[in-house]
Design an enzyme around this catalytic site. Structure first.
Site, PDB file in Angstrom:
ATOM      1  N   ARG A  43      32.174  49.748  44.836  1.00  0.00           N
ATOM      2  CA  ARG A  43      33.605  49.686  44.535  1.00  0.00           C
ATOM      3  C   ARG A  43      34.410  49.419  45.805  1.00  0.00           C
ATOM      4  O   ARG A  43      35.396  48.697  45.794  1.00  0.00           O
ATOM      5  CB  ARG A  43      34.092  50.970  43.849  1.00  0.00           C
ATOM      6  CG  ARG A  43      35.612  50.996  43.619  1.00  0.00           C
ATOM      7  CD  ARG A  43      36.035  52.002  42.552  1.00  0.00           C
ATOM      8  NE  ARG A  43      35.523  53.326  42.779  1.00  0.00           N
ATOM      9  CZ  ARG A  43      35.957  54.178  43.731  1.00  0.00           C
ATOM     10  NH1 ARG A  43      36.935  53.820  44.533  1.00  0.00           N
ATOM     11  NH2 ARG A  43      35.404  55.359  43.869  1.00  0.00           N
ATOM     12  N   TYR A  95      54.130  34.272  32.418  1.00  0.00           N
ATOM     13  CA  TYR A  95      53.009  34.797  31.643  1.00  0.00           C
ATOM     14  C   TYR A  95      53.400  36.170  31.083  1.00  0.00           C
ATOM     15  O   TYR A  95      53.846  37.037  31.836  1.00  0.00           O
ATOM     16  CB  TYR A  95      51.761  34.898  32.513  1.00  0.00           C
ATOM     17  CG  TYR A  95      50.605  35.497  31.764  1.00  0.00           C
ATOM     18  CD1 TYR A  95      49.980  34.785  30.746  1.00  0.00           C
ATOM     19  CD2 TYR A  95      50.172  36.782  32.026  1.00  0.00           C
ATOM     20  CE1 TYR A  95      48.938  35.341  30.020  1.00  0.00           C
ATOM     21  CE2 TYR A  95      49.126  37.351  31.302  1.00  0.00           C
ATOM     22  CZ  TYR A  95      48.518  36.618  30.301  1.00  0.00           C
ATOM     23  OH  TYR A  95      47.492  37.173  29.578  1.00  0.00           O
ATOM     24  N   ASP A 166      51.684  32.551  40.796  1.00  0.00           N
ATOM     25  CA  ASP A 166      50.603  32.531  39.813  1.00  0.00           C
ATOM     26  C   ASP A 166      50.174  31.076  39.680  1.00  0.00           C
ATOM     27  O   ASP A 166      50.885  30.254  39.112  1.00  0.00           O
ATOM     28  CB  ASP A 166      51.111  33.100  38.476  1.00  0.00           C
ATOM     29  CG  ASP A 166      50.012  33.200  37.426  1.00  0.00           C
ATOM     30  OD1 ASP A 166      49.002  32.475  37.541  1.00  0.00           O
ATOM     31  OD2 ASP A 166      50.167  33.983  36.470  1.00  0.00           O
ATOM     32  N   LYS A 191      40.379  31.698  33.180  1.00  0.00           N
ATOM     33  CA  LYS A 191      40.815  30.408  32.649  1.00  0.00           C
ATOM     34  C   LYS A 191      40.011  29.272  33.298  1.00  0.00           C
ATOM     35  O   LYS A 191      38.842  29.151  33.042  1.00  0.00           O
ATOM     36  CB  LYS A 191      42.317  30.252  32.846  1.00  0.00           C
ATOM     37  CG  LYS A 191      43.130  31.502  32.441  1.00  0.00           C
ATOM     38  CD  LYS A 191      43.089  31.796  30.957  1.00  0.00           C
ATOM     39  CE  LYS A 191      43.672  33.164  30.614  1.00  0.00           C
ATOM     40  NZ  LYS A 191      45.037  33.397  31.066  1.00  0.00           N
TER      41      LYS A 191
HETATM   42  C1  LIG Z   1      45.727  34.527  31.408  1.00  0.00           C
HETATM   43  C2  LIG Z   1      46.762  34.511  32.440  1.00  0.00           C
HETATM   44  C3  LIG Z   1      46.994  35.644  33.236  1.00  0.00           C
HETATM   45  C4  LIG Z   1      46.254  36.950  33.039  1.00  0.00           C
HETATM   46  O1  LIG Z   1      44.891  36.837  33.323  1.00  0.00           O
HETATM   47  P1  LIG Z   1      43.733  37.691  32.589  1.00  0.00           P
HETATM   48  O2  LIG Z   1      42.496  37.194  33.242  1.00  0.00           O
HETATM   49  O3  LIG Z   1      43.831  37.415  31.120  1.00  0.00           O
HETATM   50  O4  LIG Z   1      44.003  39.125  32.881  1.00  0.00           O
HETATM   51  C5  LIG Z   1      47.974  35.553  34.208  1.00  0.00           C
HETATM   52  N1  LIG Z   1      48.690  34.428  34.380  1.00  0.00           N
HETATM   53  C6  LIG Z   1      48.496  33.327  33.636  1.00  0.00           C
HETATM   54  C7  LIG Z   1      49.324  32.117  33.875  1.00  0.00           C
HETATM   55  C8  LIG Z   1      47.526  33.334  32.634  1.00  0.00           C
HETATM   56  O5  LIG Z   1      47.351  32.243  31.878  1.00  0.00           O
END
Ligand SMILES: *Cc1c(COP(=O)(O)O)cnc(C)c1O
Length: 369
Positions: A43, A95, A166, A191
């Protein structure tokens, strides 16, 4: 060795080097290591599997990386950097998970939140003097709005303030926030980086070594560490990111134009379209326009739902960035009712574009009868 291209880096980085070692980093399912070496309890000290993922993505972002259990765990670690009472600025289209995380902390008195439209560059520039965290997303999910990252990342900030982007929709291959002047670039590796709808992981990238250490400490204390199998799958996915993205992006460009001409489609939101309001800004800061499209179906929510029921090759599913095309009506989700009711968000995959067009065409027609 000369500076290799991102495509070659994706394929070659994060591999074991010792003679006799496997070519691929194995999934190392270890919580505990024999004392006396560089690792103790994973961890806090990590595993070779997560580190391979961090090596691959950190270099592409031209910084270092810390891998997390999910994109939300990654985002939460950035918010965890804030002192109580901090001023946060967030896009008004953001998001939904991050929007809720910010709103929860606001209700609990942890920080204050101002919300600004991402395309309101003057608003962001003015906010930079006051904010402790400027959280940007571009292109946004799901409206595909574009922030002028070049201008916003370059403006002087309050000392100690963080500007985070992001970068999930753009991927490290087509947009490099750290190079533009951001302090942090964050990804949901669930993603595009993973790319196969089979894992949850997140990544935060930064250049400042103290910041990276603080993010790693936040991960250790929250216990938001990536799963071993997930990190291994994310590394495997990353190997083909360039190829997948190239194909998906090519498909998306073609589909966006095709959708725009379709009689059952009212509006197409894709930053690569010449009439998209953010097209010029996107072209100036991205090496492509990505593979996400949102479009509004004529006939309202019922017609849009019918399109989702009728697609066959395209999967009716949330999430995005995978080899398979997925589509959903975002306003059908709790908390998303403010979105255009017939907006369908389409994550374009790597299938034959001709087949995707045929599938959308039959679904759009079936929905109107
Ligand atoms: C899916 C997503 C997140 C969150 O990510 P997870 O892996 O589902 O926790 C954050 N920002 C964007 C733009 C996303 O598409």
């Amino acid at each position: 060795m000369h500076h290799i291209s991102p495509e070659s880096w994706l394929v070659s980085a994060g591999r074991p080097e010792e003679p006799g070692a496997p070519l691929n980093v194995p999934p190392v399912p270890a919580s505990n290591f024999l004392l006396g070496g560089e690792r103790e309890y994973s961890r806090g000290s990590g595993t070779p599997t997560w580190e391979a993922l961090e090596t691959i993505v950190g270099h592409l972002e031209e910084g270092g990386a810390v891998a997390f259990a999910s994109g939300m765990a990654a985002a939460a670690s950035v918010f965890d950097q804030l002192d109580t009472g901090a001023q946060v600025v967030l896009p008004d289209d953001c998001y939904h998970g991050v929007a809720e995380l910010a709103a929860d902390g606001e209700r609990k008195g942890r920080w204050r939140v101002a919300r600004i439209a991402v395309e309101d560059t003057a608003g962001w520039l003015a906010a930079a003097a006051e904010a402790d965290l400027l959280w940007l997303e571009s292109p946004t999910n799901p409206l595909l709005k574009v922030a002028d990252l070049k201008a916003i990342c370059a403006v002087p900030r309050k000392p100690g303030a963080l500007l985070a982007v992001d970068n999930t929709f753009a991927t490290p291959l087509i947009q490099k926030p750290l190079e533009l002047g951001a302090d942090i670039s964050m990804h949901s590796a669930s993603k595009f980086i993973g790319g196969h709808s089979d894992l949850l992981a997140g990544i935060v990238c930064a250049r400042d070594s103290e910041r990276l250490a603080a993010l790693r400490r936040s991960r250790t204390l929250a216990g938001a560490t990536p799963g071993t199998l997930e990190a291994w799958l994310a590394v495997r996915g990353a190997r083909t990111l360039a190829l997948r993205l190239e194909r998906a992006q090519q498909n998306a460009g073609r589909l966006a134009t095709w959708l725009q001409r379709h009689p059952r489609v009212e509006q197409v939101r894709y930053p690569g379209l010449p009439d998209h309001p953010g097209q010029a800004v996107a072209a100036g800061q991205m090496a492509g326009f990505g593979s996400m499209i949102s479009y509004d179906v004529a006939g309202g929510a019922d017609a849009a739902d019918a399109v989702c029921r009728n697609v066959r090759l395209i999967r009716h599913a949330s999430s995005l960035g995978a080899v398979e095309s997925t589509m959903e009506r975002r306003a059908a989700n709790a908390g998303q009712e403010h979105l255009p009711p017939s907006l369908l968000r389409l994550s374009v995959g790597i299938e034959s574009c001709t087949d995707l067009e045929a599938d959308l065409d039959q679904a759009l027609h079936a929905a109107s009868t």
